[in-house]
Design a protein around this motif. Sequence first.
Motif, short mmCIF file in Angstrom:
data_model
loop_
_atom_site.label_atom_id
_atom_site.label_comp_id
_atom_site.label_asym_id
_atom_site.label_seq_id
_atom_site.Cartn_x
_atom_site.Cartn_y
_atom_site.Cartn_z
N CYS A 122 7.03 6.99 2.38
CA CYS A 122 6.05 7.98 1.89
C CYS A 122 4.62 7.47 1.83
CB CYS A 122 6.43 8.45 0.49
SG CYS A 122 8.01 9.26 0.42
N GLY A 123 4.45 6.15 1.90
CA GLY A 123 3.08 5.64 1.78
C GLY A 123 3.05 4.13 1.70
N GLN A 124 1.88 3.59 1.43
CA GLN A 124 1.69 2.16 1.30
C GLN A 124 1.01 1.88 -0.04
OE1 GLN A 124 3.60 1.34 4.20
NE2 GLN A 124 2.20 -0.41 4.30
N TRP A 125 1.31 0.73 -0.62
CA TRP A 125 0.54 0.33 -1.81
C TRP A 125 0.06 -1.10 -1.68
CZ3 TRP A 125 1.92 -3.45 -5.39
CH2 TRP A 125 3.26 -3.86 -5.38
N TYR A 126 -1.01 -1.42 -2.40
CA TYR A 126 -1.72 -2.67 -2.22
C TYR A 126 -2.03 -3.35 -3.55
CZ TYR A 126 -2.68 0.15 1.91
OH TYR A 126 -2.56 0.99 2.99
#
Lengths: 306, 290
Positions: A122-126
């Motif tokens: 669903c997405g990327q996190w950092y």
Amino acid sequence: MREIVVISGKGGTGKTSITAAFAHLASVQGGAMLCDLDVDAPDLHLLLAPDRQEEHAFYSGREARIDPSVCTGCGLCAGLCRFGAVMPGPRAFGIDPLRCEGCGVCERFCPAGAIGFSEKHCGQWYASAMRFGPMVHAQLFPGQENSGRLVALLKKEARERAKALGLTLMLCDGAPGIGCPVISSLSGASLAVVVTEPTPSGRHDLERVVDLCRHFRIPVAVVVNKFDLNPENSEGIEDYCREQGHALAGRLPHDEVVVRAMVQGKCVTELPETPFSKALRGVWEVVAHHARTASRPSPFPNTPNA
Amino acid sequence: MIYAIASGKGGTGKTTVTASLAAVWDGPLTAVDLDVEEPNLHLFLAPEITAEEPAFLEVPVLDAARCILCGECAAFCQYKALSLMGKTLLVFPEMCHGCGGCIALCQEGALSPGGRELGHILEGSAGAARFLMGRLRVGEAMSPPLMRQVKARLRRDAAGDVLIDSPPGVSCPAVNAVMDADVIVLVTEPTPFGLHDFRLAVEAFRPLGKPLGAVINRAGIGDGRVQDFCREAGVPVWAELPFSRAVAEAYSRGEVAARAVPEMRGMFLALMARMRGAAAASNPEEADHA
């Protein structure tokens, strides 16, 4: 650990510009872990230019897919799907990924076993570093759901990292609205800073979002941005907050310095002082004080007019 | 024709644009507020509300006497709305998405459909236009189910054109608002935040294959990068509304820009013409019948 979450109900009232300035001001007072919880349309990185040190994929929920070579075209799934996600095709049925809620009903009841049900990326996190300290942020892919789960994940990661770094304050930029990402961002918050503006929408949306905070027993401090657009409405908002027992963190004037800072990729407090940044420093003092001292409000609304 | 007024970033002027378009629109119109978390259109159109009804989501209700604690429903539920704890099946209705799977699965008839209140659906009229809105209950996390029910009502009795005031963002609520539209109008502002969220919105909505145009609100503030992006990405700019303190102050008094500020009226009429042109170009047959 104290957690300040900046929200607004209505979008575009100045949450992100204010949060970034808070991060700047907090950095000279022991520092803070910064967290962008508007995972749908995050903007904080545009002012803070974080250097990404870790990147992680975010998987959440599942998505049905029909194998057209196995589908017999019986249409049972189309009848069962409550979300209108099953679309008839020329020979086999198909799933509209935008409508699919990932419930698994079609996969479970398909007599031909034609439906796959796999995890969704669903997405990327950092986890990043920027000029005022550490920052955790994300980008949900367009059109995805489960932003509430991503918000919860970011908060958990931010808390753990803050603890490891010995930071005692977390600053979060929230999403507009009162739905799942906002509810998720309020969980565990010490203080919700609600940024509003003296317009009918600002007032209306403020009332709903502070009711939400009360529902979850989160103390509130209200900031009236662009107060000079309509001083009478600003007073009305402040009267309302006093009646309801919400703290007032201050007023900010309508000032083009906010856009000027944005164009330069800076916080307003990094530019030469203006009436706006001066007022904002005052707001931060009040907010920092409340974050240390505020206690959970009673679950029942005050009824001053009753 | 259904026109969705959307934006990536919040507060760029969706409601201002929707209310002004409704004020200048010629022909039969339904104005719909699908920003059910924070609906604002009614504050500007001041509709006369003639009906208000609660909306519910179907959630399971347990008859513990019939439950044999097999745990199949709990294992099936993707949303953790059912959980088997020792000798008790727990139901968490607020987690339920209303898929109906558990009720269909249970062989014992221990689960039956009940309702969780999502919020309210309001109907009425604003001048000559029909008005429709959803208002999410404070504390309810899920807006798409309520949006779906508002849209179902729209399909049932929509006459003429429809203007949808959409929620901000590009995730599920925003996509839900625009997915059934014929034309998408993206409202943005010429600032770095406006540009960033506008790009996300173009990326999210373009795959829907619908005509899409931009309204650049508060033109003159910030920089020219939104205009540059529109040119490069081939997104037509259907209107540039100059920043004006008079418009901002009119908005703060709850006034509709197209009515309160004389020079705005013509700009919204021109925007309406562009939107209709885009709808006609993409669907010439229907336009002929209209």
